[in-house]
Scaffold this active site. Structure first.
Site, PDB file in Angstrom:
ATOM      1  N   CYS A  32      40.425  52.772  29.689  1.00 35.73           N
ATOM      2  CA  CYS A  32      40.641  53.622  31.175  1.00 35.73           C
ATOM      3  C   CYS A  32      39.151  54.125  31.472  1.00 35.73           C
ATOM      4  CB  CYS A  32      41.565  54.852  30.911  1.00 35.73           C
ATOM      5  SG  CYS A  32      41.807  55.795  32.522  1.00 35.73           S
ATOM      6  N   CYS A  35      39.581  58.230  31.746  1.00 35.77           N
ATOM      7  CA  CYS A  35      39.485  59.152  30.391  1.00 35.77           C
ATOM      8  C   CYS A  35      38.953  58.291  29.320  1.00 35.77           C
ATOM      9  CB  CYS A  35      41.012  59.748  30.164  1.00 35.77           C
ATOM     10  SG  CYS A  35      42.105  58.527  29.683  1.00 35.77           S
ATOM     11  N   ASP A  51      48.206  31.030  47.515  1.00 35.55           N
ATOM     12  CA  ASP A  51      47.194  29.789  46.929  1.00 35.55           C
ATOM     13  C   ASP A  51      46.066  30.611  46.330  1.00 35.55           C
ATOM     14  OD1 ASP A  51      45.911  30.713  49.139  1.00 35.55           O
ATOM     15  OD2 ASP A  51      45.153  28.796  49.699  1.00 35.55           O
ATOM     16  N   GLU A  52      45.973  32.158  46.155  1.00 35.89           N
ATOM     17  CA  GLU A  52      44.871  32.757  45.581  1.00 35.89           C
ATOM     18  C   GLU A  52      45.342  33.398  44.286  1.00 35.89           C
ATOM     19  OE1 GLU A  52      42.237  35.087  47.832  1.00 35.89           O
ATOM     20  OE2 GLU A  52      42.720  34.153  49.842  1.00 35.89           O
ATOM     21  N   CYS A  60      46.712  53.588  32.481  1.00 31.34           N
ATOM     22  CA  CYS A  60      46.473  54.348  31.551  1.00 31.34           C
ATOM     23  C   CYS A  60      47.650  54.852  30.834  1.00 31.34           C
ATOM     24  CB  CYS A  60      45.322  55.176  31.504  1.00 31.34           C
ATOM     25  SG  CYS A  60      44.863  56.183  29.969  1.00 31.34           S
ATOM     26  N   CYS A  63      46.543  59.017  30.519  1.00 34.22           N
ATOM     27  CA  CYS A  63      46.321  59.880  31.805  1.00 34.22           C
ATOM     28  C   CYS A  63      47.146  59.384  32.894  1.00 34.22           C
ATOM     29  CB  CYS A  63      44.956  59.958  32.240  1.00 34.22           C
ATOM     30  SG  CYS A  63      44.065  58.730  32.850  1.00 34.22           S
TER      31      CYS A  63
END
Length: 70
Positions: A32, A35, A51-52, A60, A63
């Protein structure tokens, strides 16, 4: 059920993120940035054209900070 909220992921892009029940999401070894905890949940969202590649988001376990991977 699921709820949807809009998250501002950078200055230009706003996307809808579904608040998932985190206990059903897979966990990975991903630190993370807030934290420094070493475990995070992850999921994919299609944020651009079909198409992407999908964008991977992390949350996390400690947190609950949420960020995306580029």
């Amino acid at each position: 059920g699921f709820t949807t909220k809009v998250v501002n992921v950078d200055e230009k892009t706003m996307i809808d993120i579904v608040d998932k029940k985190v206990e059903v999401l897979p966990k990975v070894d991903q630190e993370c940035p807030k934290c420094a905890n070493g475990k995070s949940f992850f999921w994919f969202v299609q944020t651009r054209a079909a198409d992407e590649a999908a964008t991977r988001f992390f949350k996390c376990v400690k947190c609950m900070h949420t960020w995306r991977a580029y």
